[in-house]
Design a protein around this motif. Structure first.
Motif, PDB file in Angstrom:
ATOM      1  N   GLY A 189       0.809  -1.210   0.000  1.00 21.98           N
ATOM      2  CA  GLY A 189       0.000   0.000   0.000  1.00 21.98           C
ATOM      3  C   GLY A 189       0.846   1.266   0.000  1.00 21.98           C
ATOM      4  O   GLY A 189       0.358   2.346  -0.328  1.00 21.98           O
ATOM      5  N   ALA A 190       2.104   1.126   0.386  1.00 19.90           N
ATOM      6  CA  ALA A 190       2.968   2.311   0.465  1.00 19.90           C
ATOM      7  C   ALA A 190       3.791   2.506  -0.803  1.00 19.90           C
ATOM      8  O   ALA A 190       4.528   3.483  -0.907  1.00 19.90           O
ATOM      9  N   LEU A 191       3.707   1.570  -1.743  1.00 21.21           N
ATOM     10  CA  LEU A 191       4.496   1.696  -2.975  1.00 21.21           C
ATOM     11  C   LEU A 191       4.167   3.022  -3.650  1.00 21.21           C
ATOM     12  O   LEU A 191       3.014   3.454  -3.662  1.00 21.21           O
ATOM     13  N   GLY A 192       5.174   3.645  -4.187  1.00 21.64           N
ATOM     14  CA  GLY A 192       4.941   4.911  -4.871  1.00 21.64           C
ATOM     15  C   GLY A 192       5.312   6.116  -4.022  1.00 21.64           C
ATOM     16  O   GLY A 192       5.332   7.244  -4.511  1.00 21.64           O
ATOM     17  N   LEU A 208       6.470  -9.101  -2.322  1.00 20.16           N
ATOM     18  CA  LEU A 208       6.572  -7.667  -2.607  1.00 20.16           C
ATOM     19  C   LEU A 208       7.324  -7.424  -3.909  1.00 20.16           C
ATOM     20  O   LEU A 208       6.934  -6.590  -4.722  1.00 20.16           O
ATOM     21  N   ILE A 209       8.407  -8.179  -4.093  1.00 13.58           N
ATOM     22  CA  ILE A 209       9.193  -7.981  -5.313  1.00 13.58           C
ATOM     23  C   ILE A 209       8.368  -8.381  -6.532  1.00 13.58           C
ATOM     24  O   ILE A 209       8.410  -7.712  -7.564  1.00 13.58           O
ATOM     25  N   GLU A 210       7.593  -9.440  -6.390  1.00 12.22           N
ATOM     26  CA  GLU A 210       6.708  -9.838  -7.495  1.00 12.22           C
ATOM     27  C   GLU A 210       5.789  -8.691  -7.891  1.00 12.22           C
ATOM     28  O   GLU A 210       5.615  -8.391  -9.068  1.00 12.22           O
ATOM     29  N   ALA A 211       5.230  -8.060  -6.876  1.00 14.67           N
ATOM     30  CA  ALA A 211       4.300  -6.957  -7.160  1.00 14.67           C
ATOM     31  C   ALA A 211       5.025  -5.806  -7.846  1.00 14.67           C
ATOM     32  O   ALA A 211       4.509  -5.201  -8.789  1.00 14.67           O
ATOM     33  N   VAL A 212       6.244  -5.528  -7.373  1.00 18.94           N
ATOM     34  CA  VAL A 212       7.021  -4.431  -7.960  1.00 18.94           C
ATOM     35  C   VAL A 212       7.361  -4.735  -9.421  1.00 18.94           C
ATOM     36  O   VAL A 212       7.204  -3.889 -10.302  1.00 18.94           O
ATOM     37  N   ILE A 213       7.795  -5.964  -9.677  1.00 17.80           N
ATOM     38  CA  ILE A 213       8.176  -6.327 -11.044  1.00 17.80           C
ATOM     39  C   ILE A 213       6.952  -6.307 -11.957  1.00 17.80           C
ATOM     40  O   ILE A 213       7.009  -5.812 -13.083  1.00 17.80           O
ATOM     41  N   CYS A 243      10.283   5.942  -2.398  1.00 13.71           N
ATOM     42  CA  CYS A 243       9.790   4.561  -2.420  1.00 13.71           C
ATOM     43  C   CYS A 243       9.903   3.979  -1.016  1.00 13.71           C
ATOM     44  O   CYS A 243      10.603   4.528  -0.174  1.00 13.71           O
ATOM     45  N   PRO A 244       9.202   2.879  -0.735  1.00 15.02           N
ATOM     46  CA  PRO A 244       9.321   2.289   0.598  1.00 15.02           C
ATOM     47  C   PRO A 244      10.648   1.553   0.794  1.00 15.02           C
ATOM     48  O   PRO A 244      11.257   1.107  -0.174  1.00 15.02           O
ATOM     49  N   VAL A 245      11.068   1.475   2.050  1.00 18.20           N
ATOM     50  CA  VAL A 245      12.242   0.679   2.399  1.00 18.20           C
ATOM     51  C   VAL A 245      11.829  -0.222   3.555  1.00 18.20           C
ATOM     52  O   VAL A 245      11.096   0.199   4.451  1.00 18.20           O
TER      53      VAL A 245
END
Ligand code: ADP
Ligand code: ZN
Ligand code: ZN
Length: 737
Positions: free
Chosen positions: A214-217, A239-244, A352-354
Motif C-alpha cells: 500500500g505504500a508503494l509509490g 513484494l518484489i513480485e508486485a514491484v516487477i 519509495c518504501p524501504v
C-alpha cells in the motif's frame, strides 16, 4: 565544469570543456579524463557552472569524455554526494567506491551488446507462405518471429550457416531489422510460475505485504520484525513480485551472499526476469556486467552486499535490507558508510518504501520503530507449522567437561542422535587452541606485531595471528627456556572436531568455519550434505548463525559465549544477544521443535536472564534503557577518530592536537553539548606493527554533531602529521576497535 577526481580528495576541481567538441552533451555523471598535477586522472563531471574561484587563466581543459552516456543519474549523484557529506568522506573516493572498480581507469564501460535481428511489425504480420519461392528467407523470418526479443547473428549463423544475402533481402523488404542484444541475459518471457510455487501467506505475513504494498509509490520506512523462520523472505518475494509486475525494479541488500546460497537460490528461482547478483566473490567483470544491466533498467532485481546500495536503478520502486542488524552492512575502512542507513536515505530521495528485516533488530532500528519513524510490522510466529526453539542455560561451574561439553549436553546429544536428528554445536573460535604455552617457564606464543596471542592451527600446522595474518612454524621446544613441555590451552573448532570423534565415533561430523570453507564451493557442499542428512553433528563459528535453514537440527549447543558477555565494546551485549537468538533460530525449522542449550559460567548474568525470560524484545527493552542512561546510541550520536602510527606516542599526540582544535571550535560556537572522550589507546593498542589510539565525539543531536564535523574535519586534514601516521573519521562507528 566541476569535477570530482578519483582520489581521496575532498575538493572539487574546475576545468574548461574539452578543446574538440565532445561527442555527447556534457552532463553530470559522465566520466572525464582530466590533466591533474603532472599526470592525468579519471574524474566525474558533477556540475556545469560558469563561475570559478580559481584563476580563470590557469584553468585547464578536460582531455576527453570517457563515456557515451552518464554512468550515474542526478538521483544517484545526490545519494552519493549526500553520503560523502554525512560520512565526511572525500567525494572522489565516495563516487568511485560506488562504481565498479574498473571504472577508476580510463577504460570504457563494458558494453557487450552483440548484433542481432528482430522481425519488424510487417515481418510479424506477413503470411509466411508469400515467401515460399524464397525458402531461406521464409525459414529465417520464421526463426526471427519465434524470438520476439531478438536473435543474435552468431546464433543465426549456427542454425542457418552464412546467410548474409538472405538477411539483406529481408531487410530490403522491411521484414526484419537489426538490433543490439545482450548476451546471456535470461529472457524475461517465461510466465512467472513463481506465484504458484510459494505457500499461502499466513495472516501476519499478509498484513505485512498489504501494508508495504500500500505504500508503494512514496517514501515510507518499515521494520519487519519477524522471528527466525517467520517467513520474512516469503514476504520479500511477494513484494518484489508486485514491484516487477508493475514494471519497477527492486533492490535487496544482504550482509553476506557467499554465506547464504539458499537465499540467493530462492530469489532467483521464484522471481521472473533477470536478477543481477552483486557480491565480492564475483570477479570484477561479472560484477560490472550486473551493475550495467541494473543501470540500463534490464535487471528487475538487484541482490547484493552493502555496496549494491549505490547501484543505479532507473525504475527503483522498493528497497529491502535483510538482517539489518548485521555489522557487516557497515563498511569498516575507506569510505565508511552504513548500507542500512543509506537504504533509508535512498528510499527517501527516490520516493519509495524501504523495509528493514530482522529477527534481532539493531537497537537503533528498534528505537526508530518505537518513535514511529518506522512502521513496525511484526511476525511473532514461525511460518507453517514450525514451533519456536526453547532456550535453557546450563551452569557448567564445577562440571567436568569433555571436549568442552558438559555431561548433560553430551547426554542430550546422544538422545537426539539416537532419534535420527541432527545436532549443531556453536563455538565462536576457530583454530585448534587459542594459546600455546610453556609449562616450565610460562612463555606464551604472542604475535610480534600485535598485542595478541597466536592461535595454534594444526591444518595447516602453524601459529597464526587472527588480527594481522602473521604466521610462523610451531616450535617444538620453548623459544624462551628450550623446555619441551609446550601445552595447548583452550579449544577452537579444529580441536572440538578432533575431540568429538572419539566421543561420537559412529556419526559423521562436519565443521564450518573460515578455514574449512576456504576452498570455493566447499561451503555449498557442506551445507548440501547437512540438508540431505548426511551429517549428524555440525559444528562451527558464527558462519552458522547466518540465515541458514537446518530443518533436521533439533538441538543446538552453544559452548562458550562467556568471553563476549564481558567484552569492552558497548555493543557487545547487543551482538551477543543477536548471536544467541540467530544461532537458536537455525534449529527445528520444520515440524520438529528445536532446543537450545547454552553452557555458561555466568548463569545469573542479566543479559542472559532477560533474554531467557522475555526473548529478544525483552532484552532490547532493558538494553535500550541502559543506553539511555549512559547517553549512548541511539540516544546520542558518535563519531570516532582513529589514528595509527609506527611509534607509540604519535597517534596520541596527533589526537591530542585534534582535541585542542575541537575544544577551540566548541568554545567559539558555544556548543557545550558536544563532548570529547579521549584520546585513549585502542583496546588492542598495537596491531600489525602499528600503535593505535582513538578520540570519541559524542552529541545528543545529530545535526549539531554534523555541523561540528563539517568544521572540524577540514582542519583535521590540515593538521601536521608525523611520518607514517594515518587517521580516519568514522561517523556512527559500529565497532570501537
Ligand atoms: P525467515 O526469512 O523469516 O527466516 P522464511 O521466509 O525463510 O523465514 O521461511 C521459513 C520457512 O517457512 C521456509 O521454509 C518457508 O518456505 C516456510 N514458509 C514461509 N511462509 C510460509 C507459509 N505462509 N506457510 C508455510 N510455510 C511457510
Ligand atoms: Zn619455557
Ligand atoms: Zn598480529
Amino acid at each position: 565544469m566541476r569535477v570530482a577526481v578519483a582520489a581521496p580528495l575532498a575538493e572539487l576541481f574546475d576545468y574548461l570543456p574539452p578543446v574538440s567538441p565532445a561527442p555527447v552533451a556534457l552532463t553530470p555523471g559522465l566520466r572525464l579524463l582530466v590533466p591533474f598535477g603532472r599526470g592525468r586522472r579519471v574524474g566525474m563531471l558533477l556540475r556545469i557552472t560558469s563561475r570559478t574561484e580559481q584563476d580563470p587563466a590557469r584553468l585547464k581543459c578536460v582531455e576527453s569524455v570517457l563515456d557515451a552516456r552518464p554512468l550515474l543519474s542526478p538521483a544517484d549523484l545526490r545519494l552519493i554526494e549526500w553520503a560523502a557529506a554525512y560520512y565526511r568522506q572525500p567525494i572522489g573516493e565516495a563516487l568511485f567506491t560506488a562504481l565498479p572498480a574498473r571504472l577508476r581507469d580510463p577504460a570504457p564501460l563494458l558494453d557487450e551488446r552483440v548484433p542481432g535481428i528482430q522481425a519488424t511489425p510487417a515481418g510479424l504480420s506477413v503470411t509466411l507462405d508469400t515467401l515460399n519461392r524464397a525458402p531461406r528467407q521464409r525459414d529465417l523470418l520464421a526463426l526471427a518471429r519465434a524470438a520476439p526479443a531478438g536473435l543474435a547473428l552468431a546464433d543465426l549463423r549456427l542454425s542457418l550457416g552464412d546467410c548474409a544475402a538472405t538477411l539483406r533481402a529481408l531487410r530490403a523488404k522491411g521484414l526484419i531489422e537489426t538490433c543490439q542484444l545482450i548476451p546471456g541475459l535470461t529472457p524475461s518471457l517465461p510466465p512467472p510460475v513463481s506465484a504458484l510455487a510459494g505457500p499461502a501467506l499466513n495472516a501476519d505475513q499478509q498484513a505485512a505485504v498489504n501494508a508495504i504494498q500500500g505504500a508503494l509509490g512514496g517514501f515510507r520506512a518499515f521494520l519487519l520484525d519477524g522471528v527466525t523462520g517467520s517467513g520474512k523472505t516469503e514476504v520479500y518475494i511477494r513484494l518484489i513480485e508486485a514491484v516487477i509486475a508493475a514494471g519497477g525494479q527492486a533492490l535487496v541488500v544482504v550482509p553476506e551472499i557467499g554465506l547464504t546460497p539458499q537465499l540467493r537460490e530462492r530469489f532467483v528461482q521464484r522471481l521472473p526476469g533477470p536478477v543481477a547478483v552483486l557480491h565480492s566473490a564475483l570477479n570484477a567483470r561479472e560484477r560490472e556486467r550486473g551493475w550495467h544491466r541494473a543501470a540500463l533498467g534490464e535487471a528487475t532485481l538487484v541482490l547484493g552486499t552493502r555496496s549494491a546500495i549505490f547501484t543505479p536503478l532507473p525504475r527503483l520502486a522498493l528497497i529491502l535490507v535483510d538482517e539489518e542488524h548485521d555489522a557487516s552492512l557497515k563498511q569498516q575502512d575507506g569510505f565508511r558508510y552504513s548500507a542500512r542507513d543509506l537504504a533509508v536515505r535512498r528510499a527517501q530521495l527516490t520516493g519509495c518504501p524501504v523495509v528493514l528485516g530482522s529477527a534481532t533488530p539493531a537497537l537503533e532500528t528498534l528505537h526508530n520503530a518505537r518513535l514511529d519513524r518506522y512502521a513496525w510490522l511484526k511476525l511473532p510466529q514461525r511460518a507453517g507449522r514450525a514451533r519456536p526453539p526453547t532456550i535453557s542455560l546450563l551452569d557448567i561451574r564445577d562440571q567436568p567437561l569433555q571436549a568442552g561439553l558438559s555431561s548433560v549436553l553430551r547426554a542430550d546429544m546422544r538422545a537426539e542422535l539416537a532419534a535420527g536428528n541432527q545436532v549443531l554445536l556453536f563455538l565462536n573460535r576457530r583454530g585448534y587452541a587459542p594459546i600455546l604455552t610453556c609449562h616450565a617457564c610460562g612463555w606464551v606464543g604472542g604475535c610480534p606485531h600485535c598485542d595478541a596471542r597466536l592461535t595454534l592451527h594444526l591444518n595447516p600446522r602453524k601459529l597464526w595471528c587472527h588480527h594481522c595474518g602473521w604466521s610462523q612454524p610451531v616450535p617444538s621446544l620453548c623459544p624462551a627456556c628450550q623446555g619441551s613441555d609446550l601445552r595447548r590451552l583452550g579449544q577452537g573448532t579444529e580441536r572440538l572436531e578432533d575431540n568429538l570423534r572419539p566421543l561420537f565415533p559412529e556419526v559423521s561430523i562436519a565443521r564450518i568455519d573460515r578455514d574449512s570453507t576456504r576452498r570455493k564451493g566447499e561451503l555449498d557442499r557442506l551445507l548440501g550434505a547437512v540438508q540431505r542428512g548426511e551429517i549428524q553433528i555440525l559444528l562451527g563459528t558464527q558462519m552458522l548463525a547466518k540465515g541458514h535453514d537446518f530443518p533436521g537440527v533439533t538441538l543446538v549447543g552453544i559452548l562458550d559465549l562467556d568471553q563476549t558477555l564481558y567484552a569492552s565494546d558497548f555493543r557487545a551485549p547487543e551482538r551477543t544477544a543477536q548471536l544467541i537468538v540467530q544461532v537458536a533460530g537455525r534449529a527445528g525449522r520444520a515440524e520438529r521443535p528445536g532446543r537450545v542449550v547454552l553452557q555458561t559460567r555466568h548463569p545469573e548474568h542479566p543479559l542472559l536472564q532477560s533474554l531467557l525470560r522475555e526473548g529478544y524484545g525483552g532484552f532490547a527493552a532493558v538494553a535500550l534503557g541502559e543506553r539511555r542512561d549512559a547517553e549512548l546510541p541511539p540516544f546520542a550520536h558518535l563519531a570516532l577518530v582513529r589514528a595509527e602510527a609506527p611509534g607509540e606516542s604519535e597517534p596520541l599526540a596527533f589526537l591530542r592536537a585534534a582535541r585542542v582544535l575541537a575544544e577551540g571550535l566548541i568554545a567559539a560556537a558555544e556548543a557545550p553539548k558536544i563532548q570529547l572522550l579521549g584520546p585513549i589507546p585502542a583496546p588492542m593498542e598495537r596491531r600489525a606493527g602499528r600503535y593505535r589510539a582513538q578520540l570519541l565525539v559524542q552529541c545528543g543531536e545529530r545535526p549539531r554533531l554534523q555541523r561540528f564535523l563539517a568544521h572540524w574535519s577540514p582542519i583535521l586534514r590540515g593538521l601536521s602529521r608525523t611520518r607514517g601516521l594515518r587517521w580516519s573519521l568514522d561517523v556512527d562507528p559500529q565497532e570501537m576497535l
